[in-house]
Design a protein around this motif. Structure first.
Motif: not given
Length: 56
Positions: A2-4, A10-16, A30-35, A40-45
């Motif tokens: 899994p991602m650090a 960082i990705l979650a904040r950028a998406a927000i 989120l699709d644009s990040y190609n996770l 992706r589940a971690l970022v969504e959480e």
């Protein structure tokens, strides 16, 4: 592997920020990040933890 955690935050904040700026649907952002599925589940959480109204 899994991602650090800091990258997830960082990705979650950028998406927000993008979503709050009026950019598309959160799923399109989120699709644009190609996770992969797990990351992706971690970022969504992370997004749900800080801004749950985005997914409602």
């Amino acid at each position: 592997m899994p991602m650090a955690t800091y990258k997830v935050r960082i990705l979650a904040r950028a998406a927000i920020i993008r979503y709050s700026g009026g950019e598309r649907d959160i799923n399109e952002i989120l699709d644009s990040y190609n996770l992969n599925v797990k990351d992706r589940a971690l970022v969504e959480e992370q997004i749900k933890a800080s801004n749950p109204e985005i997914f409602s």
